[in-house]
Write a protein that holds these residues in place. Structure first.
Motif, PDB file in Angstrom:
ATOM      1  N   ALA A  25      27.720 -13.030  11.406  1.00  0.00           N
ATOM      2  CA  ALA A  25      28.999 -13.029  11.669  1.00  0.00           C
ATOM      3  C   ALA A  25      29.900 -12.780  10.540  1.00  0.00           C
ATOM      4  N   LYS A  26      29.963 -13.634   9.614  1.00  0.00           N
ATOM      5  CA  LYS A  26      30.714 -13.686   8.606  1.00  0.00           C
ATOM      6  C   LYS A  26      30.864 -12.385   7.765  1.00  0.00           C
ATOM      7  N   THR A  27      29.617 -12.066   7.365  1.00  0.00           N
ATOM      8  CA  THR A  27      29.450 -10.960   6.703  1.00  0.00           C
ATOM      9  C   THR A  27      29.953  -9.556   7.423  1.00  0.00           C
ATOM     10  N   ALA A  28      29.734  -9.535   8.891  1.00  0.00           N
ATOM     11  CA  ALA A  28      29.942  -8.237   9.557  1.00  0.00           C
ATOM     12  C   ALA A  28      31.501  -8.262   9.560  1.00  0.00           C
ATOM     13  N   HIS A  29      32.208  -9.580   9.842  1.00  0.00           N
ATOM     14  CA  HIS A  29      33.768  -9.662   9.803  1.00  0.00           C
ATOM     15  C   HIS A  29      34.195  -8.941   8.620  1.00  0.00           C
ATOM     16  N   ASP A  30      33.514  -9.546   7.384  1.00  0.00           N
ATOM     17  CA  ASP A  30      34.041  -9.374   5.918  1.00  0.00           C
ATOM     18  C   ASP A  30      34.030  -7.806   5.790  1.00  0.00           C
ATOM     19  N   THR A  31      32.919  -7.286   6.090  1.00  0.00           N
ATOM     20  CA  THR A  31      32.466  -5.724   6.020  1.00  0.00           C
ATOM     21  C   THR A  31      33.588  -4.999   6.834  1.00  0.00           C
ATOM     22  N   ALA A  32      33.835  -5.544   8.239  1.00  0.00           N
ATOM     23  CA  ALA A  32      34.819  -4.576   9.084  1.00  0.00           C
ATOM     24  C   ALA A  32      36.346  -4.776   8.503  1.00  0.00           C
TER      25      ALA A  32
END
Length: 158
Positions: A25-32
């Motif tokens: 979730a953190k990786t996806a949020h950072d990417t978004a």
């Protein structure tokens, strides 16, 4: 098989799932939210796709929290002579091969290994989980998986 050891291993596995989901979730949020993913035109959807992925990963984290909470309730269920959520069940097949299952509220298919013995989580929504509910030691359990019907016997319940 010691039910307390199974519960300890299941807690660890559920926490590991949560940790993995939080990292994703953190990786996806950072990417978004990364500046390089800002749309340059109306056809540039990388940022939007990343936002959808982040939303899905956040939902997975919530599901992991709900699963842990539901399992904690199941772990506290007292032992019974009948199979129910929270039961540790040993089944014997036609060849007297023993298989261990923990009847859980979520996370069907989760597997923990204790001293080279696998214990699988079954939910009441699975064909075998549904067939097992309210069975007692010595009862036969018949269930269908695809086109194959299997016959098992409840060897023990903890």
């Amino acid at each position: 098989m010691n039910k307390a050891h199974v519960i300890e291993h299941l807690r660890f596995a559920l926490e590991a799932q949560l940790t993995t989901a939080q990292a994703a979730a953190k990786t996806a949020h950072d990417t978004a939210t990364h500046e390089e993913n800002v749309a340059e035109n109306k056809y540039d959807t990388l940022g939007l796709e990343a936002a959808y992925l982040a939303q899905g990963q956040a939902q997975r984290v919530n599901e992991c929290h709900m699963s842990i909470k539901a399992f904690e309730k199941a772990f506290k269920e007292p032992s019974s002579t009948k199979v129910k959520i929270g039961s540790l069940v040993c089944l014997s097949d036609e060849d007297d091969v023993l298989n261990w299952y923990f009847i859980g509220p979520y996370s069907g298919g989760l597997k923990v290994t204790i001293k080279s013995i696998s214990v699988y989580v079954l939910t009441p929504l699975s064909p075998l989980g549904k067939a097992l509910l309210n069975k007692e030691v010595g009862d036969d359990v018949s269930f269908s998986a695809g086109e194959k019907t299997r016959l098992l016997c409840v060897a023990s319940i903890a």
